[in-house]
Design a protein around this motif. Structure first.
Motif, short mmCIF file in Angstrom:
data_model
loop_
_atom_site.label_atom_id
_atom_site.label_comp_id
_atom_site.label_asym_id
_atom_site.label_seq_id
_atom_site.Cartn_x
_atom_site.Cartn_y
_atom_site.Cartn_z
N PRO A 94 0.69 -1.13 0.06
CA PRO A 94 0.20 0.05 0.12
C PRO A 94 1.08 1.42 -0.05
O PRO A 94 2.14 1.30 0.26
N LYS A 95 0.18 2.48 -0.25
CA LYS A 95 0.88 3.54 -0.31
C LYS A 95 1.68 4.27 0.98
O LYS A 95 2.68 4.67 1.03
N THR A 96 1.51 3.25 2.08
CA THR A 96 1.83 3.71 3.40
C THR A 96 3.26 3.12 3.71
O THR A 96 3.82 3.47 4.44
N ALA A 97 3.54 2.22 2.87
CA ALA A 97 4.62 1.17 3.04
C ALA A 97 5.78 2.23 3.16
O ALA A 97 6.06 3.02 2.25
N MET A 98 6.96 1.66 3.81
CA MET A 98 8.34 2.48 3.94
C MET A 98 9.42 1.64 3.42
O MET A 98 9.27 0.28 3.51
N LYS A 99 10.56 2.13 3.01
CA LYS A 99 11.45 1.37 2.66
C LYS A 99 12.61 1.38 3.57
O LYS A 99 12.78 2.63 4.05
N THR A 100 13.22 0.44 4.02
CA THR A 100 14.33 0.30 4.90
C THR A 100 15.75 0.76 4.28
O THR A 100 15.97 0.68 3.34
N VAL A 101 16.05 1.97 5.02
CA VAL A 101 17.44 2.82 4.59
C VAL A 101 18.56 1.68 4.61
O VAL A 101 18.72 1.01 5.56
N THR A 102 19.31 1.68 3.60
CA THR A 102 20.62 0.80 3.71
C THR A 102 21.65 1.87 4.06
O THR A 102 21.69 2.92 3.36
N GLY A 103 22.18 1.69 5.27
CA GLY A 103 23.36 2.54 5.61
C GLY A 103 23.95 2.30 6.79
O GLY A 103 23.36 1.42 7.71
N ALA A 104 24.96 3.26 7.33
CA ALA A 104 25.20 3.13 8.69
C ALA A 104 25.92 4.53 9.07
O ALA A 104 26.23 5.14 8.32
N GLY A 105 25.48 5.13 10.24
CA GLY A 105 25.83 6.48 10.74
C GLY A 105 26.56 6.02 11.85
O GLY A 105 26.24 5.15 12.92
N ALA A 106 27.90 6.55 12.19
CA ALA A 106 28.60 6.76 13.21
C ALA A 106 28.79 8.12 13.83
O ALA A 106 28.90 9.11 12.91
N ALA A 107 28.87 8.01 15.09
CA ALA A 107 29.28 9.48 15.73
C ALA A 107 30.24 9.39 17.03
O ALA A 107 30.00 8.26 17.83
N LEU A 108 31.06 10.24 17.07
CA LEU A 108 32.03 10.31 18.34
C LEU A 108 31.69 11.20 19.03
O LEU A 108 31.68 12.64 18.81
#
Lengths: 117, 152, 346
Positions: free
Chosen positions: C159-173
Motif C-alpha cells: 500500500p501507499k503507506t509502506a516504507m523502505k528500509t534505509v541501507t546505511g550506517a551512521g557513526a558519531a563520536l
C-alpha cells in the motif's frame, strides 16, 4: 482469434477478483494463492471447473485455481479405478509435470542468480 | 484527552479510505496483466498443439512449463517483483506467481548453503499453497467419491 | 553532571559534544536528494561481499573507521563503543565490533536506537566516565526484508503507506573536548501502543510515540516549539508526519508543520512514488549526522530536537494478533556558540 479474446477477458476477470480480494480483505500474496487453489479444488468437486476450462481455455488453465482442479482430477481418476485408496495414489498424477518444473526451475534459478534488491 | 481518543478512532476509517481510493485503478491493471498472461498461454498452447501435433490435454503441461520457466527467469533477473508492484494480483494469481514464491525464497537463502539454505527454505511461502492444495483436493475427492458410491 | 527535569527528561550541565560523524549509505540513498552530503556510499547492496548480512557489517566498519579518521584520534583513544541494528541478537553490530578493540555495548530499540545510544553515551561522557565514546547504528534493506517481511524478489504490492528500509550506517563520536555541536538534553520515551496492527503502516503507528516524547520534553523543559529551529523525527514517512502534525494541532500547536522535518521523507525525496519514505535504524542517523549537523555547523540551525521513532515489528507476535508497540527517544543538539566566539572553555 475469438479464443484469444475470451482467454484475455476471463483470465483478466479472475485476477481482478484476486486483486479485489487482496485489497479489500488485506490478504498477503500467499493467502491469495491458497484461496485460489482451494476454490479451484472445490469448484472441481462440482465439475464446474471443467466447464470453465472448456469455455475460457488458457484463461482458466494458467491460474493457480487450475492447480487445485488438476489435483482433484488426478485423485478422482485414480479413485474411480481403484477405490478410496486411489485418491492418495493419484492426487499428484496430473500436476506432477507442473510441480516438477516449478521445483527444478526454482532450484536452478537460485543457483544461477542472486537477489538484486 | 478526548480529542486524541477521537483521532484514535478516526485512524482506521482513514486507512480504509486510502486503500479504497485505489482499488479501481489497481484492479484494472491486474485485469490487463492477467489477461495478457492468459492470452500468451493460449497462444503457446495453440502453437504446441499445431506444431507438435499434440492433443489439447497433452499440450497443457508444456504450456504451463513454458510459463513457469519464463517467470523463473524473470524472478532471477529481478524483474518479476517490479512487475508485481504495478500489476499486483495480475502476476500473483497465475501459476507464474507460485513459481516466483518458490524461486524468490530459494534465492534469498542461497548463501546459507545448498541443503539448509535453498533446500530448507524453498517452500517457506509456497509451502502453504502446496499443503492447502493437497488437503483440500484430498477432502473434496474423498467426499465426491463417497457421494458417488452411495448414489450407485 | 546530568540533571533530571520532569519525569523522563534529563539536562546535561557539563558540556558534551559531537566531535565527528560519518555516514555510509547504499545506492538508492546515494541517488536521493541528499546523496552529496553523505561521506561514503556503496555501489550495490552487496558492497563486494557475498551476502547482505556481511554487507551490513561492511557498512558499519566503513562508517566507524571513517569517523575515527575524520576525528583525527587514534583507535586507542576511544573508550567505549555502543552500537545497534535491526537484526535479531544485534548480530551485525556484534560481528562488526569483534573486529574493533573497544569495550562494546549493544542496544536495541528498533529504529529509535540511534538517539538512545547518543543519550546513553552522552550521559557517560558528561559524567566523565569516558572521554570519547563511539556509537553506530545500521540497517540494510535486504536484511530487514528477509527478517521481517518476504524474500526480496517475492511478488509484493504494498500500500501507499509502506516504507523502505534505509541501507546505511551512521557513526558519531561523542566526546568531552569542545566541538561545534553540543548535546544539551534528552528525553527517553514511554512505550506507546495505539493498537495499530498493520506492519506496512508503521508511520502512523509511531506518530503517537513521537508525539508523546516531544510533548513530554517540551512540558518538562517549559519550552515551546519556537525554541527550536527544527523538530526532527526519524522515520514517520508522509502519513505518520501528517498524523503527528494533527496530534499537535489537537494540542493547540498550530505551527508544527513549519518546524517539523522527517528524515524518512528527506532521504528519498518527496517525489518517490513507490514508498512513503525511508525507515530503519539507519534512517535517522544518516540524515541527522550528515545534512542536519552540517546545518548546525554552518549556523543555519542553532538548536534542533531529534526524535528517533521505533516500532517493534515481531513476526510471531503480530501473527498471534498482537499490536505494534512503539517508542521514541529524543535528543537536543545545539550549535556550540561558545566555540564559535573563540572562547571554548570545554
Amino acid at each position: 482469434m475469438a479464443e484469444y479474446i475470451v482467454a484475455f477477458i476471463t483470465g483478466g476477470i479472475v485476477v481482478m477478483v484476486g486483486q479485489l480480494l487482496m485489497d479489500l480483505l488485506q490478504l498477503s500474496s500467499a493467502q491469495l494463492m491458497v484461496i485460489f487453489v482451494v476454490s479451484g479444488a472445490i469448484l472441481d468437486g462440482f465439475h464446474l471447473y471443467d466447464r470453465f476450462i472448456d469455455f475460457a481455455g488458457a484463461g482458466a488453465l494458467v491460474q493457480m485455481s487450475s492447480f487445485g482442479h488438476f489435483l482433484v482430477h488426478g485423485a478422482m481418476a485414480e479413485g474411480e479405478r481403484s477405490g478410496f485408496l486411489g485418491v492418495s495414489m493419484g492426487l499428484f498424477e496430473m500436476t506432477s509435470a507442473s510441480f516438477t518444473t516449478v521445483i527444478v526451475v526454482s532450484f536452478f534459478v537460485a543457483i544461477m542468480f542472486r537477489a538484486k534488491g | 484527552m478526548k480529542t486524541i481518543d477521537k483521532l484514535k478512532t478516526e485512524y482506521p476509517k482513514e486507512r480504509k479510505l486510502l486503500i479504497s481510493n485505489q482499488w479501481l485503478q489497481k484492479s484494472f491493471l491486474a485485469f490487463i496483466a492477467g489477461g495478457f498472461i492468459s492470452m500468451f498461454g493460449q497462444w503457446i498452447w495453440n502453437v504446441y498443439i499445431t506444431s507438435f501435433s499434440l492433443t489439447e490435454k497433452e499440450a497443457i503441461a508444456p504450456m504451463l512449463a513454458t510459463l513457469i520457466v519464463i517467470s523463473g527467469l524473470l524472478t532471477g533477473l529481478g524483474w518479476y517483483k517490479k512487475l508485481s508492484r504495478i500489476f499486483g494480483a495480475g502476476v500473483i494469481v497465475p501459476i507464474t506467481g507460485f513459481t516466483n514464491s518458490l524461486a524468490s525464497a530459494a534465492m534469498e537463502y542461497r548463501h546459507e548453503g545448498l541443503v539448509s539454505g535453498i533446500g530448507a527454505n524453498m517452500f517457506r511461502i509456497g509451502g502453504a499453497v502446496l499443503i492447502y492444495g493437497v488437503v483440500s483436493a484430498y477432502v473434496v475427492s474423498m467426499v465426491r467419491l463417497l457421494v458417488e458410491t452411495i448414489i450407485q | 553532571m546530568v540533571q533530571r527535569i520532569g519525569k523522563q527528561t534529563w539536562v546535561i550541565d557539563e558540556p558534551c559534544f559531537i566531535k565527528e560523524t560519518a555516514t555510509v549509505v547504499g545506492p538508492d540513498e546515494y541517488e536521493g536528494p541528499l546523496g552529496h552530503v553523505f561521506d561514503d556510499h556503496i555501489d550495490d547492496l552487496y558492497a563486494g561481499q557475498s551476502s547482505w548480512e556481511k554487507a551490513e557489517q561492511r557498512l558499519v566498519q566503513k562508517a566507524v573507521s571513517q569517523c575515527i579518521k575524520k576525528a583525527g584520534i587514534s583507535e586507542a583513544e576511544v573508550d567505549l563503543y555502543a552500537a545497534g541494528d535491526l537484526m535479531s541478537q544485534l548480530a551485525t553490530s556484534y560481528y562488526a565490533a569483534s573486529q574493533l578493540p573497544f569495550p562494546f555495548l549493544g542496544a536495541f530499540s528498533a529504529c529509535a536506537t540511534s538517539m538512545q545510544l547518543v543519550a546513553l553515551t552522552a550521559m557517560s561522557v558528561s559524567q566523565r566516565m569516558v572521554n570519547h565514546a563511539l556509537i553506530s547504528t545500521s540497517s540494510h534493506y535486504g536484511v530487514a526484508e528477509k527478517q521481517f517481511r518476504l524474500p526480496i524478489e517475492h511478488v509484493k504490492q504494498r500500500p501507499k503507506t509502506a516504507m523502505k528500509t534505509v541501507t546505511g550506517a551512521g557513526a558519531a563520536l561523542i566526546s568531552s573536548t569542545p566541538s561545534p555541536i553540543a548535546v544539551q538534553s534528552f528525553t527517553f520515551g514511554r512505550v506507546i501502543d495505539w493498537k495499530v496492527k498493520d506492519p506496512t503502516d508503521l508511520g502512523q503507528a509511531m506518530a503517537p510515540a513521537a508525539f508523546s516524547t516531544i510533548d513530554d520534553h517540551l512540558q518538562a523543559m517549559g519550552e515551546s516549539i519556537d525554541d527550536y529551529d527544527a523538530i526532527v523525527t526519524g522515520d514517520l514517512s508522509m502519513f505518520g508526519s501528517t498524523q503527528l502534525q494533527r496530534l499537535f494541532r489537537e494540542r493547540g500547536v498550530e505551527k508544527m508543520d513549519l518546524k517539523h522535518i522527517d528524515c524518512g521523507q528527506l532521504i528519498y525525496g518527496s517525489g518517490s512514488k513507490t514508498f512513503a519514505g525511508g525507515s530503519g535504524a539507519a534512517c535517522c542517523p544518516v540524515v541527522t549526522f550528515s545534512s542536519l549537523f552540517d546545518h548546525l555547523r554552518t549556523g543555519k540551525y542553532r538548536r534542533i530536537f531529534v526524535v528517533a521513532t521505533g516500532a517493534i515489528v515481531n513476526r510471531s507476535h503480530l501473527q498471534q494478533g498482537e499490536t505494534i508497540p512503539c517508542v521514541a527517544h529524543g535528543v537536543v543538539f545545539a550549535r556550540n556558540e561558545a566555540l564559535e566566539e573563540g572562547r571554548g572553555d570545554g
